[in-house]
Design an enzyme around this catalytic site. Structure first.
Site, PDB file in Angstrom:
ATOM      1  N   CYS A  55      18.841 -18.492  -9.599  1.00  0.00           N
ATOM      2  CA  CYS A  55      19.042 -19.331  -8.420  1.00  0.00           C
ATOM      3  C   CYS A  55      17.765 -20.081  -8.047  1.00  0.00           C
ATOM      4  O   CYS A  55      16.674 -19.755  -8.500  1.00  0.00           O
ATOM      5  CB  CYS A  55      19.529 -18.475  -7.249  1.00  0.00           C
ATOM      6  SG  CYS A  55      20.369 -19.443  -5.975  1.00  0.00           S
ATOM      7  N   ASP A  72      22.397  -9.662  -0.185  1.00  0.00           N
ATOM      8  CA  ASP A  72      21.007 -10.081  -0.087  1.00  0.00           C
ATOM      9  C   ASP A  72      20.340  -9.320   1.057  1.00  0.00           C
ATOM     10  O   ASP A  72      21.010  -8.678   1.863  1.00  0.00           O
ATOM     11  CB  ASP A  72      20.947 -11.592   0.167  1.00  0.00           C
ATOM     12  CG  ASP A  72      19.599 -12.208  -0.186  1.00  0.00           C
ATOM     13  OD1 ASP A  72      18.689 -11.461  -0.586  1.00  0.00           O
ATOM     14  OD2 ASP A  72      19.465 -13.433  -0.042  1.00  0.00           O
TER      15      ASP A  72
END
Length: 203
Positions: free
Chosen positions: A6, A124
């Site tokens: 990412c 996350d």
């Protein structure tokens, strides 16, 4: 195990040569890895071996759809307070990844509202912002929970963490998300480190 890389931008083509499962482009303007104003045509090409994921924070459907069309996105990752209804609507055209910020086991209660309307969850580390902190949360929180949906582990995973991640025996852990710990600078990925991880994980 799937690998999502990412925060891509500057050496996108080199990273794509590694053939990760997912490539994340961030469309959150406050992120140092924002791509919305980038004119590099390589970022907008349709990919064959990798699913291109757009990361959004509290955007509406039209904003997401415009970016998806311009950048040939296969999937969207929703990192804000998006509703299950929006997830369900987007899922008609894209894979949908719903990110949840985790600090304690109580944060996993949010899963229930999104069951059946997303393809993957992404866990996350809870911070004042929306991801990108480079910090890990306590993965044992996931070990003690019953997570009956496929999820991707994120949050400060470094090269040194890979053996421990591979050894995790958590049902429905299907992938890892790699970002800041695999950079020489924001948006400039360390190809050698990523190559090592791809070799270890895929073997």
């Amino acid at each position: 195990m799937k690998v999502k890389i990412c925060g891509l931008r500057d050496n996108f083509t080199e990273v794509m040569a590694l053939r990760p499962d997912f490539a994340g482009l961030i469309f959150y303007p406050k992120s140092p890895r924002y791509v919305g104003d980038c004119q590099d045509d390589a970022l907008k090409m349709k990919l064959t071996y990798t699913k291109k994921v757009g990361v959004f924070v509290n955007d509406d459907y039209d904003t997401i759809a415009r970016a998806a069309a311009e950048f040939n996105l296969d999937a969207v990752q929703l990192h804000g307070d998006e509703t299950p209804q929006l997830c369900d609507f987007l899922r008609q055209d894209y894979l949908v990844i719903k990110a949840l910020s985790i600090a304690t086991a109580d944060d996993l209660a949010k899963l229930a509202a999104y069951k059946g309307v997303v393809d993957y969850f992404l866990f996350d580390t809870k911070t004042p912002g929306y991801g990108g902190s480079g910090k890990k949360f306590d993965w044992q929180i996931l070990n003690s929970a019953l997570i009956d949906a496929p999820f991707i582990l994120s949050g400060g995973i470094s090269p040194d963490d890979i053996p421990a991640v591979i050894d995790l025996k958590i049902p429905n852990l299907v992938g890892i998300d790699l970002n800041s710990k695999f950079e020489t600078a924001p948006t400039m990925k360390d190809i050698a480190k990523l190559s090592d991880v791809m070799r270890i994980v895929k073997n």
